[in-house]
Design a protein around this motif. Structure first.
Motif, mmCIF file in Angstrom:
data_model
loop_
_atom_site.group_PDB
_atom_site.id
_atom_site.type_symbol
_atom_site.label_atom_id
_atom_site.label_comp_id
_atom_site.label_asym_id
_atom_site.label_seq_id
_atom_site.Cartn_x
_atom_site.Cartn_y
_atom_site.Cartn_z
ATOM 1 N N LYS A 1 0.827 -1.210 0.000
ATOM 2 C CA LYS A 1 0.000 0.000 0.000
ATOM 3 C C LYS A 1 0.862 1.260 0.000
ATOM 4 C CE LYS A 1 -3.918 -2.189 2.244
ATOM 5 N NZ LYS A 1 -4.857 -2.193 3.378
ATOM 6 N N LYS A 2 2.152 1.071 -0.235
ATOM 7 C CA LYS A 2 3.128 2.163 -0.320
ATOM 8 C C LYS A 2 3.417 2.806 1.043
ATOM 9 C CE LYS A 2 2.943 3.440 -5.132
ATOM 10 N NZ LYS A 2 2.951 4.547 -6.096
ATOM 11 N N PHE A 3 2.997 2.167 2.113
ATOM 12 C CA PHE A 3 3.305 2.673 3.440
ATOM 13 C C PHE A 3 4.782 2.417 3.718
ATOM 14 C CE2 PHE A 3 3.443 3.911 7.578
ATOM 15 C CZ PHE A 3 3.434 2.907 8.536
ATOM 16 N N LEU A 4 5.518 3.487 4.021
ATOM 17 C CA LEU A 4 6.968 3.416 4.195
ATOM 18 C C LEU A 4 7.298 3.536 5.675
ATOM 19 C CD1 LEU A 4 9.465 3.433 2.192
ATOM 20 C CD2 LEU A 4 9.600 5.856 2.685
ATOM 21 N N LYS A 5 8.022 2.554 6.189
ATOM 22 C CA LYS A 5 8.324 2.580 7.614
ATOM 23 C C LYS A 5 9.810 2.339 7.866
ATOM 24 C CE LYS A 5 6.846 1.006 12.073
ATOM 25 N NZ LYS A 5 6.392 -0.062 12.911
ATOM 26 N N GLN B 1 2.004 7.928 12.539
ATOM 27 C CA GLN B 1 1.941 8.107 11.095
ATOM 28 C C GLN B 1 0.989 9.217 10.710
ATOM 29 O OE1 GLN B 1 0.323 4.747 9.082
ATOM 30 N NE2 GLN B 1 0.133 5.842 7.191
ATOM 31 N N GLY B 2 1.424 10.001 9.726
ATOM 32 C CA GLY B 2 0.559 11.067 9.228
ATOM 33 C C GLY B 2 -0.393 10.539 8.189
ATOM 34 N N GLY C 1 3.839 9.852 5.693
ATOM 35 C CA GLY C 1 2.429 9.706 5.418
ATOM 36 C C GLY C 1 2.237 8.606 4.385
ATOM 37 N N GLN C 2 0.991 8.338 4.065
ATOM 38 C CA GLN C 2 0.715 7.229 3.150
ATOM 39 C C GLN C 2 0.778 7.634 1.687
ATOM 40 O OE1 GLN C 2 -2.891 5.652 5.295
ATOM 41 N NE2 GLN C 2 -1.765 3.749 5.011
ATOM 42 N N GLY C 3 0.975 8.901 1.438
ATOM 43 C CA GLY C 3 1.219 9.331 0.068
ATOM 44 C C GLY C 3 -0.021 9.716 -0.705
ATOM 45 N N THR C 4 0.195 10.586 -1.665
ATOM 46 C CA THR C 4 -0.830 10.963 -2.645
ATOM 47 C C THR C 4 -0.312 10.582 -4.013
ATOM 48 O OG1 THR C 4 -1.726 12.830 -1.386
ATOM 49 C CG2 THR C 4 -2.020 12.884 -3.774
ATOM 50 N N GLU C 5 -1.125 9.817 -4.720
ATOM 51 C CA GLU C 5 -0.725 9.404 -6.068
ATOM 52 C C GLU C 5 -1.260 10.427 -7.073
ATOM 53 O OE1 GLU C 5 -0.953 5.191 -6.360
ATOM 54 O OE2 GLU C 5 -1.147 5.264 -8.551
ATOM 55 N N LEU C 6 -0.347 11.159 -7.686
ATOM 56 C CA LEU C 6 -0.717 12.213 -8.627
ATOM 57 C C LEU C 6 -0.543 11.728 -10.058
ATOM 58 C CD1 LEU C 6 -1.436 15.184 -9.322
ATOM 59 C CD2 LEU C 6 1.027 15.671 -9.209
#
Lengths: 110, 111
Positions: free
Chosen positions: A40-44, B3-4, B102-107
């Protein structure tokens, strides 16, 4: 002239095997990291070393063992691989507040 | 969890339009950083804003920080197809280099 390099780029292996990922940086930075990015692209963050000394060790199973033979290298050894270890692993180095990431190693555990 | 969160999770715009991404976080911070990740690549540092700054510019990027709301936004002006990527905010709460992403924004920028 790659700044942070990792090998291998892809790693496919069976459950239970032991594998290593290597990281090298030619930027002269003192601090290096290992991160895990899930599907899910969660980076840790997993680990951080400063000048060969471990300074950050997040809640990571002790099957994961980082090793830093010198400040330009930070390798990651994983014992008894499990399905849940499948992810992309990134190495990074840091100068002041900026981190420089390697291209990643995609690990697939079958 | 520290986490943000980022909002939106995905954003699709036309070339030339502006893109705005938001980030919220939970703890006090020393600085907040934005990174870009192209598909299949590592993250690239874009810009850093310190906790005592409210706005910062770098080329087509504009970052704002509101510490009272624990939020930040990244604005990319006049977007290009090459801006297509995932964008992550990361907070550094003790200047020790431990970034919380954070979990990111896919642009997606369509030509």
């Amino acid at each position: 002239d790659t700044a942070v390099s990792q090998t291998p780029k892809y790693l496919v292996t069976q459950m239970g095997n032991d594998k290593s990922i290597k990281c090298e940086q030619n930027l002269g930075h003192d601090t290096m990291y290992w991160y895990k990015q899930d599907s899910k692209k969660f980076l840790k963050i997993m680990f951080s070393y400063n000048n060969k000394e471990l300074i950050i060790n997040e809640t990571v199973p002790n099957r994961f063992s980082p090793k830093s033979p010198d400040k330009a290298h930070l390798n990651l050894h994983i014992n008894s691989l499990e399905l849940g270890d499948s992810a992309v692993y990134f190495c990074a180095s840091r100068i002041r507040n900026e981190q420089f990431f390697g291209p990643g190693t995609r690990l697939t555990v079958l | 969890s520290q986490q943000g969160e980022e909002d939106p999770q995905a954003l699709s715009i036309q070339e030339g339009e502006n893109a705005t991404m938001n980030c919220s976080y939970k703890t006090s911070i020393n600085n907040l950083q934005w990174y870009r990740q192209n598909s299949g690549r590592g993250l690239v540092h874009l810009i850093l804003i310190r906790s005592n700054e409210r706005e910062k510019h770098s080329g087509r990027l504009r970052v704002t920080l509101d510490t009272s709301k624990k939020s930040s936004s990244l604005l990319i002006t006049a977007s290009r197809a090459a801006d297509t990527a995932s964008y992550f905010c990361a907070t550094d709460w003790n200047q020790g280099g431990k970034l919380i992403f954070g979990q990111g924004t896919e642009l997606s920028v369509k030509p």
